[in-house]
Design a protein around this motif. Structure first.
Motif, PDB file in Angstrom:
ATOM      1  N   GLY A 264      15.330  53.259  71.426  1.00 39.83           N
ATOM      2  CA  GLY A 264      15.861  51.999  70.935  1.00 39.83           C
ATOM      3  C   GLY A 264      17.059  52.248  70.053  1.00 39.83           C
ATOM      4  N   VAL A 265      18.148  51.540  70.331  1.00 42.26           N
ATOM      5  CA  VAL A 265      19.362  51.671  69.520  1.00 42.26           C
ATOM      6  C   VAL A 265      19.411  50.465  68.587  1.00 42.26           C
ATOM      7  CG1 VAL A 265      21.871  51.898  69.547  1.00 42.26           C
ATOM      8  CG2 VAL A 265      20.512  52.893  71.393  1.00 42.26           C
ATOM      9  N   CYS A 266      19.079  50.703  67.323  1.00 41.29           N
ATOM     10  CA  CYS A 266      19.000  49.632  66.333  1.00 41.29           C
ATOM     11  C   CYS A 266      20.371  49.405  65.701  1.00 41.29           C
ATOM     12  CB  CYS A 266      17.984  49.971  65.247  1.00 41.29           C
ATOM     13  SG  CYS A 266      16.347  50.369  65.885  1.00 41.29           S
ATOM     14  N   HIS A 267      20.833  48.156  65.717  1.00 42.23           N
ATOM     15  CA  HIS A 267      22.135  47.786  65.186  1.00 42.23           C
ATOM     16  C   HIS A 267      21.965  47.122  63.816  1.00 42.23           C
ATOM     17  CE1 HIS A 267      23.061  48.424  69.380  1.00 42.23           C
ATOM     18  NE2 HIS A 267      24.320  48.035  69.254  1.00 42.23           N
ATOM     19  N   PHE A 268      22.843  47.506  62.869  1.00 40.71           N
ATOM     20  CA  PHE A 268      22.770  46.927  61.528  1.00 40.71           C
ATOM     21  C   PHE A 268      24.161  46.533  61.047  1.00 40.71           C
ATOM     22  CE2 PHE A 268      19.140  49.742  61.972  1.00 40.71           C
ATOM     23  CZ  PHE A 268      18.099  48.906  61.600  1.00 40.71           C
ATOM     24  N   PRO A 269      24.234  45.424  60.302  1.00 37.35           N
ATOM     25  CA  PRO A 269      25.543  44.943  59.844  1.00 37.35           C
ATOM     26  C   PRO A 269      26.109  45.730  58.681  1.00 37.35           C
ATOM     27  CG  PRO A 269      23.814  43.512  59.031  1.00 37.35           C
ATOM     28  CD  PRO A 269      23.146  44.505  59.939  1.00 37.35           C
ATOM     29  N   THR A 270      25.232  46.460  57.947  1.00 41.01           N
ATOM     30  CA  THR A 270      25.704  47.279  56.831  1.00 41.01           C
ATOM     31  C   THR A 270      25.032  48.635  56.886  1.00 41.01           C
ATOM     32  OG1 THR A 270      23.980  46.605  55.266  1.00 41.01           O
ATOM     33  CG2 THR A 270      25.975  45.221  55.375  1.00 41.01           C
ATOM     34  N   PHE A 271      25.701  49.617  56.339  1.00 42.05           N
ATOM     35  CA  PHE A 271      25.151  50.965  56.266  1.00 42.05           C
ATOM     36  C   PHE A 271      23.900  50.977  55.392  1.00 42.05           C
ATOM     37  CE2 PHE A 271      24.893  55.128  54.199  1.00 42.05           C
ATOM     38  CZ  PHE A 271      24.914  55.968  55.298  1.00 42.05           C
ATOM     39  N   HIS A 272      23.955  50.272  54.268  1.00 46.47           N
ATOM     40  CA  HIS A 272      22.821  50.239  53.335  1.00 46.47           C
ATOM     41  C   HIS A 272      21.581  49.674  54.020  1.00 46.47           C
ATOM     42  CE1 HIS A 272      20.307  48.875  49.954  1.00 46.47           C
ATOM     43  NE2 HIS A 272      20.871  49.861  49.281  1.00 46.47           N
ATOM     44  N   ALA A 273      21.768  48.661  54.849  1.00 46.32           N
ATOM     45  CA  ALA A 273      20.628  48.076  55.553  1.00 46.32           C
ATOM     46  C   ALA A 273      19.957  49.099  56.454  1.00 46.32           C
ATOM     47  CB  ALA A 273      21.090  46.866  56.364  1.00 46.32           C
ATOM     48  N   ALA A 274      20.743  49.868  57.169  1.00 46.52           N
ATOM     49  CA  ALA A 274      20.179  50.897  58.048  1.00 46.52           C
ATOM     50  C   ALA A 274      19.385  51.918  57.248  1.00 46.52           C
ATOM     51  CB  ALA A 274      21.296  51.580  58.829  1.00 46.52           C
ATOM     52  N   MET A 275      19.924  52.330  56.109  1.00 42.97           N
ATOM     53  CA  MET A 275      19.231  53.314  55.280  1.00 42.97           C
ATOM     54  C   MET A 275      17.916  52.764  54.738  1.00 42.97           C
ATOM     55  SD  MET A 275      21.063  56.003  55.466  1.00 42.97           S
ATOM     56  CE  MET A 275      21.021  55.406  57.158  1.00 42.97           C
ATOM     57  N   ASP A 276      17.913  51.492  54.395  1.00 43.58           N
ATOM     58  CA  ASP A 276      16.711  50.884  53.834  1.00 43.58           C
ATOM     59  C   ASP A 276      15.633  50.705  54.902  1.00 43.58           C
ATOM     60  OD1 ASP A 276      15.336  49.660  51.581  1.00 43.58           O
ATOM     61  OD2 ASP A 276      15.563  47.771  52.672  1.00 43.58           O
ATOM     62  N   VAL A 277      16.032  50.415  56.123  1.00 41.69           N
ATOM     63  CA  VAL A 277      15.078  50.152  57.200  1.00 41.69           C
ATOM     64  C   VAL A 277      14.449  51.440  57.730  1.00 41.69           C
ATOM     65  CG1 VAL A 277      14.885  49.260  59.574  1.00 41.69           C
ATOM     66  CG2 VAL A 277      16.175  47.989  57.863  1.00 41.69           C
ATOM     67  N   ALA A 278      15.114  52.576  57.573  1.00 44.40           N
ATOM     68  CA  ALA A 278      14.629  53.838  58.137  1.00 44.40           C
ATOM     69  C   ALA A 278      13.191  54.142  57.724  1.00 44.40           C
ATOM     70  CB  ALA A 278      15.555  54.982  57.720  1.00 44.40           C
ATOM     71  N   GLN A 279      12.857  53.894  56.461  1.00 48.29           N
ATOM     72  CA  GLN A 279      11.514  54.207  55.982  1.00 48.29           C
ATOM     73  C   GLN A 279      10.446  53.379  56.693  1.00 48.29           C
ATOM     74  OE1 GLN A 279      10.863  52.839  51.846  1.00 48.29           O
ATOM     75  NE2 GLN A 279      12.865  51.820  52.017  1.00 48.29           N
ATOM     76  N   HIS A 280      10.795  52.193  57.144  1.00 45.71           N
ATOM     77  CA  HIS A 280       9.845  51.346  57.862  1.00 45.71           C
ATOM     78  C   HIS A 280       9.720  51.779  59.325  1.00 45.71           C
ATOM     79  CE1 HIS A 280       9.825  48.718  54.371  1.00 45.71           C
ATOM     80  NE2 HIS A 280      11.149  48.698  54.412  1.00 45.71           N
ATOM     81  N   ILE A 281      10.832  52.201  59.929  1.00 39.82           N
ATOM     82  CA  ILE A 281      10.799  52.649  61.327  1.00 39.82           C
ATOM     83  C   ILE A 281       9.957  53.911  61.470  1.00 39.82           C
ATOM     84  CG2 ILE A 281      12.228  53.596  63.184  1.00 39.82           C
ATOM     85  CD1 ILE A 281      14.440  51.671  62.350  1.00 39.82           C
ATOM     86  N   VAL A 282      10.024  54.802  60.494  1.00 35.88           N
ATOM     87  CA  VAL A 282       9.293  56.062  60.566  1.00 35.88           C
ATOM     88  C   VAL A 282       7.788  55.830  60.675  1.00 35.88           C
ATOM     89  CG1 VAL A 282       8.670  58.087  59.182  1.00 35.88           C
ATOM     90  CG2 VAL A 282      11.053  57.470  59.461  1.00 35.88           C
ATOM     91  N   LYS A 283       7.301  54.708  60.172  1.00 34.36           N
ATOM     92  CA  LYS A 283       5.868  54.395  60.234  1.00 34.36           C
ATOM     93  C   LYS A 283       5.389  54.186  61.667  1.00 34.36           C
ATOM     94  CE  LYS A 283       5.972  52.288  55.635  1.00 34.36           C
ATOM     95  NZ  LYS A 283       5.886  51.019  54.852  1.00 34.36           N
ATOM     96  N   LEU A 284       6.313  53.983  62.611  1.00 34.35           N
ATOM     97  CA  LEU A 284       5.952  53.844  64.018  1.00 34.35           C
ATOM     98  C   LEU A 284       5.739  55.200  64.689  1.00 34.35           C
ATOM     99  CD1 LEU A 284       8.505  51.047  65.064  1.00 34.35           C
ATOM    100  CD2 LEU A 284       6.123  50.780  64.346  1.00 34.35           C
ATOM    101  N   ASP A 285       5.911  56.287  63.943  1.00 37.57           N
ATOM    102  CA  ASP A 285       5.717  57.656  64.425  1.00 37.57           C
ATOM    103  C   ASP A 285       6.640  58.007  65.587  1.00 37.57           C
ATOM    104  OD1 ASP A 285       4.667  60.210  64.401  1.00 37.57           O
ATOM    105  OD2 ASP A 285       3.016  59.708  65.744  1.00 37.57           O
ATOM    106  N   LEU A 322      20.823  53.137  64.272  1.00 38.41           N
ATOM    107  CA  LEU A 322      19.732  54.103  64.192  1.00 38.41           C
ATOM    108  C   LEU A 322      19.198  54.299  65.605  1.00 38.41           C
ATOM    109  CD1 LEU A 322      17.771  53.003  60.978  1.00 38.41           C
ATOM    110  CD2 LEU A 322      19.351  54.925  61.226  1.00 38.41           C
ATOM    111  N   LEU A 323      19.268  55.535  66.103  1.00 33.16           N
ATOM    112  CA  LEU A 323      18.773  55.872  67.434  1.00 33.16           C
ATOM    113  C   LEU A 323      17.334  56.348  67.287  1.00 33.16           C
ATOM    114  CD1 LEU A 323      21.846  57.959  68.697  1.00 33.16           C
ATOM    115  CD2 LEU A 323      21.605  55.473  68.500  1.00 33.16           C
ATOM    116  N   VAL A 324      16.392  55.592  67.828  1.00 26.75           N
ATOM    117  CA  VAL A 324      14.971  55.853  67.620  1.00 26.75           C
ATOM    118  C   VAL A 324      14.345  56.310  68.934  1.00 26.75           C
ATOM    119  CG1 VAL A 324      12.799  54.892  66.789  1.00 26.75           C
ATOM    120  CG2 VAL A 324      14.971  54.028  65.862  1.00 26.75           C
ATOM    121  N   ASP A 325      13.730  57.503  68.919  1.00 23.22           N
ATOM    122  CA  ASP A 325      13.116  58.081  70.114  1.00 23.22           C
ATOM    123  C   ASP A 325      11.598  58.063  70.014  1.00 23.22           C
ATOM    124  OD1 ASP A 325      15.651  58.648  70.934  1.00 23.22           O
ATOM    125  OD2 ASP A 325      15.464  60.832  70.829  1.00 23.22           O
ATOM    126  N   PHE A 326      10.946  57.641  71.098  1.00 18.25           N
ATOM    127  CA  PHE A 326       9.500  57.764  71.249  1.00 18.25           C
ATOM    128  C   PHE A 326       9.253  58.629  72.474  1.00 18.25           C
ATOM    129  CE2 PHE A 326      10.239  53.522  69.371  1.00 18.25           C
ATOM    130  CZ  PHE A 326       9.553  53.687  68.165  1.00 18.25           C
TER     131      PHE A 326
END
Length: 971
Positions: A264-285, A322-326
């Protein structure tokens, strides 16, 4: 060591090793740099053939008081692989997979094996080594172990120290030792002291070592701390940067090869938003969460090889991705997690239907080919960032600090403020999943002001890292750039422990001194590639280099685009670099040549080095394939640079007989074509081939192209007189040697209703020429004269809307490329825009053609220049217009002929070896009724000579299928 003593030392080396020993300035200069900002000229370079060679070098170096520097791919970004030492390059010969235990999931390798090559050998067994660093195409396992490399999937698989089971090593005193679980046979006597150190310093280690996964600074003495299980002593060598021992054999833990992944290629309008969301995405393992920022997106859009990928996966103008691989074994589980990813991003307020600070969402990428292409973009992040055509470049010194994920947004915001305070900016990419982002402020290392800025940023950045209890060295190691900060980050007591480790292993400082402990200052300019004395005097150049800064009208800047990251060392995929793939020598590599050029123009290799014999030897095996122009992400065009070097050489030493014969072919061809019996005598009269080798250096093992009486006649037209005009560019080779190709192209174009013309220059019966043969020989003025004739003949029709259609890739694509660099002004650009390969033109006008069915298999080989200019897709698309054709593309590098290269006596064997890499075996394996198709004249000759099969041009295949094969009036 004096020059005399050094000479004596290198003589002893040559007497003691089977491999190569190099001590000339050019060779040492090629090993004086890595992918960092540093340059230190080594004492000598040894390329060992055997492990005994290595032991002998270490022994001699210890006796002579000379240091030893182990080196693999030479891609270190912190200066680990430069030193005042004897460099031992293990990548050429010490690169075997020694043992493989499929059931246990382990293997034993030599240090010089490249990660991609290892994984190619493991793949048939369903296994891989999962430390997938971005430099996998050239990173050696020995170098990765020395660096404690990590890769994009460390969230799932860990780091090198987690996947190295044992190391058999040579120590500085000449002894051998095995480092595995403590207590096994073969471990050195000082192990007991090291285990005691771990027990004694347990509390200090717990207090001072960062608690983040990505910590590669210092020595891994935390492995010595008692924890109820035997310590894995190999962890001490992992991350030691070649400062403790030579790793002779490395035992690795392997993993099952993932079957398929979802992305999944996650798009964000700000760099800060992407950094803040990373901790939540990691919970998906996921197995990886990789960052790509706006700067990298924009730069990648400007690079031909990456633009199509960016256009497919990027929606709108995001500030960060954020490029997210499962990659679970269960595909349905991957899809479930991908669905959850959409939900997480949406629940946090990002949606395609919203605007401003909430515009965003997820693009799914589940097609394996596109996943591979996107992964290549991310892996090339460094080189993409370095593609800026300016003196200031993103500089590596704080690029891989690591913090906890919950601190990532605040840390990146703080670091951005530091950059802004010092008047620069950072470029961001890489491993958001583990809180380790690669960030490089843009600085000009030639300027004292920017060097001071680097120091100030480093001091403040590492203070910020300490504030968040992070790691100042999270992936790329210590080297020169970070070792001096180890005491600041770990404390004086820990540094004393590090020194105790170094003393136990290497009391005399034989191995790579000045790294990790007792390091120089990171801003010591005497150690810089662009040191305080670096200067390039103004010079006259034959070509236009104005896209770049620096002396020689930009020639300097073009050379300095090489950042030494070594993408040209890849051994498979694409075409770069064919000479290196055959020889495995640093000299025969785009990077090696670029380093020699930079040192030459800056006076570091002596006077007039650019036109010297040593420079000619450096350039000798460059086939001008232009693969580097496209596949090097910084766009180093060594083929064009070779023309500049050849021009300098001609100005100094003139032309050889062979060079004259090649260069002037377009001008004497009309005369020889009148007496083909005499022109072909070299290959028909016994003894003349051998004589031509003696006199002109033309290999007697090659037959030359055959002169013919039925050459193609220019100046006529074919097809309907009222049809749209098209210029059929008859290059020298197809005009005089393979005229059936031009006739076929003429017939196909005429069948499409085009008025096909081949204009002659006014008052001349000699056809226009692109100047390619003159460029190859360094006669740029002569090439310019030929180009002017062509422009004069073609420009009126071009301005009337006609396209220029050519058959020979090296000639037609010269009109797009070198023609615009010959200082010919806007008219040359008009010609370049109008120039099209035959297949491109046919595909663009596909609705005008009708082709009958041909039930044939086609094995297609692409010319290097077609690949470099990204026109191979038009070749396959053109063949797809013919019903019934089943097309298979040969995955090949250069065929090896490369114009005159394959005919030269001194390069004949290398030419054959290039063809044998993949092209010739593929042709031999093809069924007898398979059509072998190759557009390049040289390619067809190599296939005929090496595989004894006749290859044909695409134009002839299409002619076979033309439903209405109209005859024109030309011939």
């Amino acid at each position: 060591m004096t020059t005399l003593a050094l000479s004596s030392f290198t003589r002893r080396l040559r007497d003691s090793v089977e491999g190569e020993v190099m001590d000339d300035a050019f060779s040492r200069g090629r090993y004086a740099t890595d992918a960092s900002i540093y340059q230190i000229m080594p004492r000598a370079v040894v390329v060992p053939r055997t492990c005994d060679d290595v032991r002998n070098v270490i022994s001699l170096a210890r006796e002579e008081g000379v240091s030893v520097l182990p080196r693999g791919g030479g891609t270190s970004q912190c200066g680990q692989t430069v030193n005042d030492a004897v460099v031992i390059d293990c990548s050429k010969h010490l690169n075997r997979l020694i043992e493989l235990d499929v059931e246990a999931g382990t293997c034993v390798v030599e240090p010089g094996i490249v990660l991609d090559e290892l994984n190619r050998q493991l793949k048939p067994h369903g296994l891989w080594y999962p430390i997938d660093v971005s430099t996998a195409s050239r990173a050696t396992i020995g170098g990765m172990a020395g660096n404690n490399s990590c890769g994009g999937r460390s969230l799932r698989y860990g780091m090198m120290r987690d996947n190295v089971l044992a190391i058999d090593a040579f120590l500085a005193d000449g002894s051998t030792a095995r480092f595995a679980e403590a207590g096994v046979a073969g471990e050195p006597g000082f192990v007991a002291d090291l285990l005691a150190l771990g027990a004694r310093e347990q509390a200090e280690i717990a207090d001072r070592f960062p608690k983040v996964m990505r910590r590669v600074g210092g020595y891994n003495i935390d492995a010595l701390v008692p924890n109820g299980t035997p310590a894995n002593l190999s962890s001490l060598l992992v991350g030691s940067e070649g400062t403790l021992a030579w790793s002779d054999k490395i035992t690795l833990k392997l993993s099952p090869l993932p079957v398929r992944k979802a992305m999944g290629v996650c798009h964000f309008p700000t760099f800060h938003a992407a950094m803040d969301v990373a901790q939540h995405i990691v919970k998906l393992d996921p197995v990886a969460v990789e960052l790509v920022d706006r700067t990298m997106i924009e730069l990648a859009r400007g690079i031909d090889i990456f633009r199509p990928t960016i256009e497919k996966v990027v929606k709108g103008e995001p500030d960060a991705l954020l490029l997210v691989d499962f990659a679970e074994d269960d595909w349905d589980e991957n899809l479930r997690r991908l669905k959850q990813l959409h939900e997480v991003v949406g629940d946090l307020g990002f949606d395609w239907s919203r605007s401003g600070g909430h515009f965003g969402g997820v693009i799914e990428v589940n097609e394996p080919g596109l996943q591979t292409d996107l992964a290549e973009v991310r892996k090339s992040g460094l080189n993409i960032m370095m593609s800026m055509k300016q003196e200031g470049k993103p500089v590596s010194f704080v690029e891989d600090c690591a913090v906890e994920l919950q601190d990532l947004a605040a840390y990146t915001a703080g670091l951005t403020e530091i950059f802004s305070k010092h008047g620069t900016r950072g470029t961001w990419y890489a491993h958001a999943s583990v809180g380790c982002l690669h960030v490089r402020p843009v600085l000009n290392m030639r300027l004292e002001h920017d060097v001071k800025t680097m120091r100030a940023i480093a001091e403040e950045a590492f203070d910020l890292v300490r504030k968040y209890k992070g790691s100042h060295s999270g992936e790329h190691g210590d080297g020169i750039v970070r070792s001096e900060f180890n005491e600041k980050m770990f404390g004086a007591r820990m540094m004393a422990s590090f020194r105790q480790v170094k003393q136990a292993f290497d009391p005399d400082g034989v191995f790579n001194p000045g790294k990790i402990v007792d390091a120089p200052k990171m801003d010591d300019r005497s150690l810089f590639r662009f040191n305080q004395d670096y200067a390039v005097p103004e010079m006259a150049t034959a070509l236009d280099w104005s896209q770049w800064p620096g002396a020689g009208g930009g020639f300097q800047g073009a050379i300095e685009m090489c950042n030494n990251n070594g993408a040209c060392r890849k051994l498979a995929g694409g075409a770069m670099c064919p000479s290196y793939r055959v020889t495995r020598d640093e000299v025969h590599l785009t990077r090696g040549r670029a380093n020699s050029l930079r040192l030459a123009i800056s006076g570091q290799l002596g006077p007039d080095a650019l036109a010297s014999d040593a420079m000619m030897e450096t350039m000798k095996l460059c086939v001008g394939c232009k693969a580097c122009q496209r596949e090097c992400p910084t766009g180093v065009d060594m083929a064009r640079m070779k023309v500049e070097v050849a021009a300098a050489r001609v100005a100094k030493a003139g032309l050889s007989l062979r060079d004259r014969l090649v260069a002037h072919m377009p001008r004497y061809a009309p005369w020889l074509a009148r007496i083909p019996w005499l022109a072909n005598a070299r290959d028909t009269v016994p003894g003349l081939a051998g004589l031509s080798e003696t006199i002109a250096g033309l290999s007697s093992k090659r037959r030359l192209p055959k002169w013919r009486t039925d050459s193609y006649r220019h100046g006529n037209s074919a097809g309907p007189a009222d049809g749209p005009p098209v210029i059929l560019f008859g290059d020298t080779f197809n005009t005089w040697f393979d005229s059936e190709n031009l006739r076929a192209a003429r017939n196909v174009l005429a069948a499409g209703g085009f008025n096909v013309v081949s204009p002659l220059p006014e008052g001349s019966s000699r056809p226009p020429c692109c100047g390619r043969t003159y460029l190859a020989s360094g006669l740029v003025d002569e090439a310019r004269a030929e180009a002017k004739r062509l422009i004069a003949a073609y420009l009126p029709l071009v301005r009337a809307g006609a396209k220029i259609v050519g058959l020979e890739p090296s000639c037609l694509l010269t009109l797009r490329d070198e023609l615009t660099a010959m200082k010919l002004g806007a008219e040359a650009q008009e010609i370049a825009v109008a120039a099209m390969m035959f297949e491109e033109f046919v595909v663009a006008n596909a609705d005008r053609f009708e082709f009958a069915s041909l039930e044939r298999k086609v094995l297609l080989h692409g010319h290097c220049h077609q690949k470099a200019h990204n026109v191979m897709s038009s070749v396959t698309d053109a063949l797809k217009l013919v019903p019934g054709l089943k097309v298979e593309m040969v995955e090949s590098s250069c065929c090896g002929m490369a114009g005159a290269f394959g005919y030269q006596a001194e390069t004949y064997e290398v030419s054959k070896a290039m063809g044998e890499l993949s092209l010739l075996p593929s042709v031999r394996a093809a069924e007898s009724d398979t059509l072998i198709v190759a557009d390049g004249t040289s390619c067809r000759h190599q296939i005929a000579d090496g595989a004894h099969r006749d290859a044909v041009h695409v134009a002839r295949v299409l002619e076979m299928a033309v439903a209405d094969n109209r005859e024109g009036t030309g011939s």
